[in-house]
Design a protein around this motif. Structure first.
Motif, PDB file in Angstrom:
ATOM      1  N   ASP A  26       0.826  -1.209   0.000  1.00 18.34           N
ATOM      2  CA  ASP A  26       0.000   0.000   0.000  1.00 18.34           C
ATOM      3  C   ASP A  26       0.860   1.260   0.000  1.00 18.34           C
ATOM      4  N   LEU A  29       2.415   1.710  -3.500  1.00 24.04           N
ATOM      5  CA  LEU A  29       1.436   2.230  -4.456  1.00 24.04           C
ATOM      6  C   LEU A  29       1.079   3.668  -4.125  1.00 24.04           C
ATOM      7  N   LEU A  33       1.176   6.976  -6.462  1.00 23.14           N
ATOM      8  CA  LEU A  33       0.023   7.841  -6.708  1.00 23.14           C
ATOM      9  C   LEU A  33       0.313   9.273  -6.266  1.00 23.14           C
ATOM     10  N   TRP A 117      -4.706   6.307   1.008  1.00 23.67           N
ATOM     11  CA  TRP A 117      -4.953   5.048   0.306  1.00 23.67           C
ATOM     12  C   TRP A 117      -5.148   3.914   1.305  1.00 23.67           C
ATOM     13  N   HIS A 121      -8.482   1.698   1.559  1.00 21.50           N
ATOM     14  CA  HIS A 121      -8.467   0.436   0.836  1.00 21.50           C
ATOM     15  C   HIS A 121      -7.723  -0.719   1.506  1.00 21.50           C
ATOM     16  N   LEU A 186       2.231   1.859 -13.795  1.00 20.20           N
ATOM     17  CA  LEU A 186       1.168   1.210 -13.028  1.00 20.20           C
ATOM     18  C   LEU A 186       0.452   0.143 -13.850  1.00 20.20           C
ATOM     19  N   SER A 187       0.110   0.491 -15.084  1.00 21.31           N
ATOM     20  CA  SER A 187      -0.714  -0.431 -15.877  1.00 21.31           C
ATOM     21  C   SER A 187       0.025  -1.720 -16.212  1.00 21.31           C
ATOM     22  N   ILE A 201      -8.623   1.300 -15.579  1.00 23.51           N
ATOM     23  CA  ILE A 201      -8.215   0.975 -14.213  1.00 23.51           C
ATOM     24  C   ILE A 201      -7.231   2.020 -13.700  1.00 23.51           C
ATOM     25  N   CYS A 204      -9.088   5.069 -12.697  1.00 25.52           N
ATOM     26  CA  CYS A 204      -9.783   4.861 -11.422  1.00 25.52           C
ATOM     27  C   CYS A 204      -8.834   5.048 -10.241  1.00 25.52           C
ATOM     28  N   LEU A 205      -7.628   4.509 -10.362  1.00 28.77           N
ATOM     29  CA  LEU A 205      -6.663   4.605  -9.279  1.00 28.77           C
ATOM     30  C   LEU A 205      -6.237   6.049  -9.031  1.00 28.77           C
ATOM     31  N   VAL A 227     -12.987  -2.427 -10.511  1.00 22.38           N
ATOM     32  CA  VAL A 227     -11.970  -1.900  -9.602  1.00 22.38           C
ATOM     33  C   VAL A 227     -12.483  -1.890  -8.163  1.00 22.38           C
ATOM     34  N   LEU A 231     -10.825  -4.126  -5.146  1.00 20.12           N
ATOM     35  CA  LEU A 231     -10.274  -3.512  -3.939  1.00 20.12           C
ATOM     36  C   LEU A 231     -10.958  -4.041  -2.687  1.00 20.12           C
TER      37      LEU A 231
END
Length: 255
Positions: A26, A29, A33, A117, A121, A186-187, A201, A204-205, A227, A231
């Motif tokens: 987390d 990521l 972000l 985040w 999540h 990321l993708s 996706i 969305c993130l 998504v 999650l």
């Protein structure tokens, strides 16, 4: 805000445990972000795009930045490794046309985005002690880099960051070029089966504020539902693993 040596070491230890033990995926990521958020600030995007490093070699630049950040997290700010990493950060940013306020925002993005985040999540929300330790870590980093005027608590930093984004986020050609050049970071981590939906996706993130700023199309209902379900499923699996796993007793510190 002055901290004693003991308080500095304790805060760094709490942040280290949070980032490396309780929420490793987390935090990683969230830092990514947070980095994307800086692209929406025109003055920062202009500098990042102007050097050409991030648009020409996004993986090399992202890896280098990640290694520096995790050196600081793993070793601490005042070890030989940490001090060397701080000095490298200072050299990399010296001479750039970035204001002190912009530097404060970059620290805010790295400090606050992962926490938000996690709280939204992950398998549990962060504790107040973890929030405070995260804020202290980035405040200490600011101090060592000569960055001033960092708000004095996590809550004040969050309020400041939100107001800064409302005031400064704009769509620019530089921001778009940075998003285009780096979105694969990321993708490409997504399962190959989901590659046809990767763009949606990714959007969305990023979240609604960044999506609107970068003028990206809103993902379709199918992607948003996928998504959201993914999650929720991830959070359930993580909670179950933490509750029933062999290290469950040590996994969740008291608030």
């Amino acid at each position: 805000m002055p901290w004693t040596t003991e308080e500095q070491q304790e805060a760094q230890a709490v942040y280290r445990e949070m980032a490396l033990t309780h929420f490793p995926g987390d935090v990683k990521l969230g830092l990514n972000l947070g980095f994307y958020r800086t692209f929406a600030v025109p003055s920062i995007a202009r500098v990042l795009a102007g050097t050409g490093k991030l648009t020409r070699q996004p993986r090399v630049r992202a890896k280098a930045t990640g290694e520096l950040m995790y050196t600081l997290i793993e070793h601490g700010l005042d070890t030989g490794e940490g001090e060397a990493a701080v000095q490298k950060l200072i050299r990399l940013h010296s001479g750039l046309a970035v204001s002190n306020e912009d530097f404060v925002y970059v620290l805010a993005a790295f400090c606050i985005t992962p926490i938000h985040w996690i709280d939204t999540h992950s398998w549990r929300q962060t504790t107040q002690a973890e929030k405070s330790a995260t804020h202290t870590f980035y405040s200490l980093l600011a101090e060592r880099m000569g960055i001033t005027d960092v708000p004095e608590s996590f809550e004040e930093f969050t309020t400041w960051m939100d107001a800064f984004e409302v005031r400064t986020f704009r769509s620019t050609a530089e921001g778009h070029s940075l998003v285009t050049a780096t979105r694969s970071l990321l993708s490409d981590r997504m399962p190959r089966l989901l590659s046809p939906l990767a763009d949606g996706i990714f959007t969305c993130l990023l979240g609604e504020r960044l999506r609107n700023t970068f003028e990206l199309p809103r993902p379709g209902l199918l992607v948003r539902g996928l998504v959201s379900a993914a999650l929720r499923g991830r959070r359930f699996r993580m909670r179950r693993a933490r509750t029933h796993g062999p290290s469950s007793r040590a996994a969740a510190p008291a608030a």
